[in-house]
Design a protein around this motif. Structure first.
Motif, short mmCIF file in Angstrom:
data_model
loop_
_atom_site.label_atom_id
_atom_site.label_comp_id
_atom_site.label_asym_id
_atom_site.label_seq_id
_atom_site.Cartn_x
_atom_site.Cartn_y
_atom_site.Cartn_z
N GLU A 206 -5.79 -4.88 3.58
CA GLU A 206 -4.61 -4.92 2.72
C GLU A 206 -4.93 -4.42 1.33
O GLU A 206 -4.17 -3.65 0.73
CB GLU A 206 -4.06 -6.35 2.66
N ASP A 207 -6.09 -4.82 0.79
CA ASP A 207 -6.47 -4.38 -0.55
C ASP A 207 -6.76 -2.89 -0.59
O ASP A 207 -6.44 -2.21 -1.56
CB ASP A 207 -7.68 -5.18 -1.03
N GLU A 208 -7.39 -2.37 0.47
CA GLU A 208 -7.65 -0.93 0.52
C GLU A 208 -6.35 -0.14 0.53
O GLU A 208 -6.21 0.87 -0.16
CB GLU A 208 -8.47 -0.59 1.77
N GLN A 211 -4.65 -0.11 -2.90
CA GLN A 211 -5.24 0.83 -3.85
C GLN A 211 -4.76 2.25 -3.63
O GLN A 211 -4.71 3.06 -4.55
CB GLN A 211 -6.77 0.77 -3.75
#
Length: 600
Positions: A206-208, A211
């Motif tokens: 999710e964080d990738e 970004q």
């Protein structure tokens, strides 16, 4: 002797305050034949602040004294003498600096009961709106997630206000403006695409993904999981080729955006349906922009000399370092009372949020609406003047814009704030609220405060069976009315309209009658003021008057509704009970609340 019964028909919709005002004006004209009409227009007949002063009070002597060159007390005394001779008036007394207090004859009050019975739930209907076409836009939540409790208040206030205006004689369109253009819908598309990538088994975290996404991943609630699954079911992995990743969306973006907006709007419609809210029109912001409505609005304003190229001063609070002056296309909003002129185009040439709203309002005007009424959250209060300026400019003053602002709702249970909904991610959803206490409790409670006052929605209180809970208190009054009428075999209103109403002599009975006959005036005043909460207040007071009478009957057998030894008194009281039930239903219909037949 039986009280005379007024004829049915137009009288069935009469506001007795309007009728007495007409009598006051006639008396004033008789006293002062040369009085200018503008003075007569300011004459009012209203309930006095202190009920001990009578049933009504008029300011007629105050507003007429100056043009008549008479001291107000002297004119009030002459006016009172004339009014006291009317058959409806028991007493007319001058008071204070020039008011006249009026006490109505009990026979006149009782004679309104058949009027109420014959009118049924249409009692209180009036034509103060004079058929003016009104567009009431409310809810208009961004289609980016489930509706929350803040949307709920706007939905209830807007829907009740629209119902109220219809009852008061406006021709109303209930409208939902779909904000499906701009940055928030773009963010929704990226969030829905993430759920799609999850559904097809992306290796990205999710964080990738966040970004890679412009502005980050703004919407993280689980409500988009079904949208991702539905995209997978329809498109498989076709939307996830290497060139269609979030760093450079081409093929997938429009598909996912439209799919997600449709899914969110379907959910919003379902939530509104559960709340009993149904709009006549759904207008798409994106469709309006694509239709050229903004260009039409700009051309119209430019033809009136209301658009120019200029440079605005820095916004308040900005420093020179973070302000870049540039020449822009500006609307001369200051000519119409706004604080500054307003830009219509962004640096990329697309319309500003304000410009798209101008297109929205031009569309309403072009559809023939004269009164534009919006229900907005209080955080939009600073936006009102510029939109009013735009509407005035677009319509040359033929259309008006009014905005009802709604304040924050705090949901509590057990004295503590309710925890956030995991499904929504950040807030208490409308669906959560309805499932907890039911549609009617939600709608009624949302109208127990003025819209611009903050309120606490206590989940424990709204299901409590006590007089402190206005939902229960009003519904219980209606259920008691229906219980009495069922025990009597549900006599038809037409038969009860012929009852010997002179048998209603107790103070508590007459207090109830006085409350009932004030209903048309409440409808008119609430509609003109755009304040549907007044209906909830009235119903609470009406329920209180009825419960007082009910309890009097328990303590004094001569006041009981059903007495085998007093058939004439029973018929009269059944007429009063039926009239009370009808007015409660009339008020609940405005609020969108279903009356209950019995309480369990």
């Amino acid at each position: 002797m039986t009280t005379p019964i007024p004829a049915a028909g137009a009288a069935a919709r009469e506001n007795i305050f309007t009728g007495i005002r007409d009598a006051v004006l006639a008396a004033l004209r008789a006293l002062l034949p040369d009085l200018p009409e503008e003075a007569l227009a300011r004459v009012q007949v209203e309930p006095p602040r202190d009920p001990a002063h009578g049933d009504m009070a008029t300011n007629a002597a105050l507003v007429a004294a100056k043009p008549a060159r008479m001291p107000p007390p002297r004119l009030a005394a002459q006016l009172a003498e004339r009014l006291a001779a009317l058959p409806e008036i028991a007493a007319a007394e001058p008071a204070g600096p020039g008011f006249v207090n009026l006490r109505l004859r009990e026979s006149f009050l009782r004679a309104q009961i058949p009027v109420i019975l014959r009118a049924g739930e249409s009692y209180g209907d009036c034509d103060v709106g004079a058929g003016v076409r009104a567009d009431v836009e409310y809810v208009s939540a961004n289609p980016t997630g489930p509706m929350h409790v803040g949307h709920c208040r706007g939905a209830v206030v807007g829907d009740a206000l629209a119902n109220l205006l219809i009852k008061a004689g406006w021709r109303v369109t209930k409208e939902y403006y779909v904000n499906d253009a701009g940055a928030q819908v773009q963010a929704l598309a990226y969030a829905a695409y993430w759920r799609y990538l999850q559904a097809i088994g992306t290796p990205l975290t999710e964080d990738e993904y966040a970004q890679l996404t412009p502005g980050g991943l703004q919407y993280r609630g689980e409500y988009l999981v079904p949208v991702g699954e539905a995209l997978k079911a329809r498109y498989g992995a076709a939307l996830a080729d290497e060139d269609a990743m979030p760093a450079g969306p081409t093929v997938w973006f429009d598909i996912v955006r439209d799919f997600a907006v449709d899914a969110m709007m379907a959910q919003i419609r379902d939530d509104l349906d559960a709340l009993g809210v149904h709009h006549d029109v759904f207008v798409s912001e994106r469709a309006l922009v694509e239709s050229g409505a903004l260009e039409r609005a700009e051309a119209l304003l430019a033809a009136k000399g209301l658009i120019y190229r200029g440079i605005l001063e820095p916004p308040k609070g900005k420093t020179p370092e973070d302000w870049e002056p540039r020449e822009q296309e500006l609307f001369r909003a200051t000519l119409f009372g706004d604080e500054v002129d307003r830009p219509l185009r962004k640096s990329d040439g697309s319309g500003t949020y304000f410009a798209n709203d101008i297109a929205n309002h031009l569309d309403k005007i072009e559809r023939g609406h004269q009164a534009l009424i919006h229900v907005w959250g209080a955080d939009h209060g600073g936006y009102v003047k510029r939109m009013q300026a735009a509407v005035q400019a677009l319509s040359d003053g033929r259309a008006t814009l009014e905005v009802v602002l709604t304040q924050i709702v705090h949901v509590v249970k057990g004295g503590q704030p309710v925890r956030m909904s995991k499904r929504a991610g950040t807030y208490v959803t409308l669906r959560d609220l309805i499932e907890e206490v039911g549609k009617d409790a939600v709608r009624f409670t949302m109208l127990t405060r003025k819209a611009d006052a903050q309120m606490e929605f206590d989940l424990d209180k709204v299901v409590e069976q006590s007089r402190d809970n206005p939902v229960f208190y009003v519904q219980y009054a209606h259920a008691r009315c229906r219980s009495v009428l069922r025990q009597a075999g549900d006599p038809p209103p037409a038969a009860l309209a012929e009852a010997p109403l002179d048998r209603l002599t107790d103070a508590s009975e007459l207090a109830l009658v006085r409350r009932l006959v004030s209903w048309p005036r409440v409808v008119e005043a609430a509609a003109v003021a755009r304040e549907p909460h007044r209906i909830a207040f009235f119903l609470h007071d009406l329920a209180g008057d009825f419960h007082v009478l009910w309890n009097r009957g328990r303590d004094d057998s001569t006041l009981r509704f059903l007495r085998a030894d007093e058939p004439e008194a029973t018929r009269a009281r059944l007429a009063l009970v039926a009239a009370t039930a009808g007015v409660i239903r009339s008020g609940l219909a405005v609020m969108g609340v279903t009356p209950v037949e019995e309480m369990r």
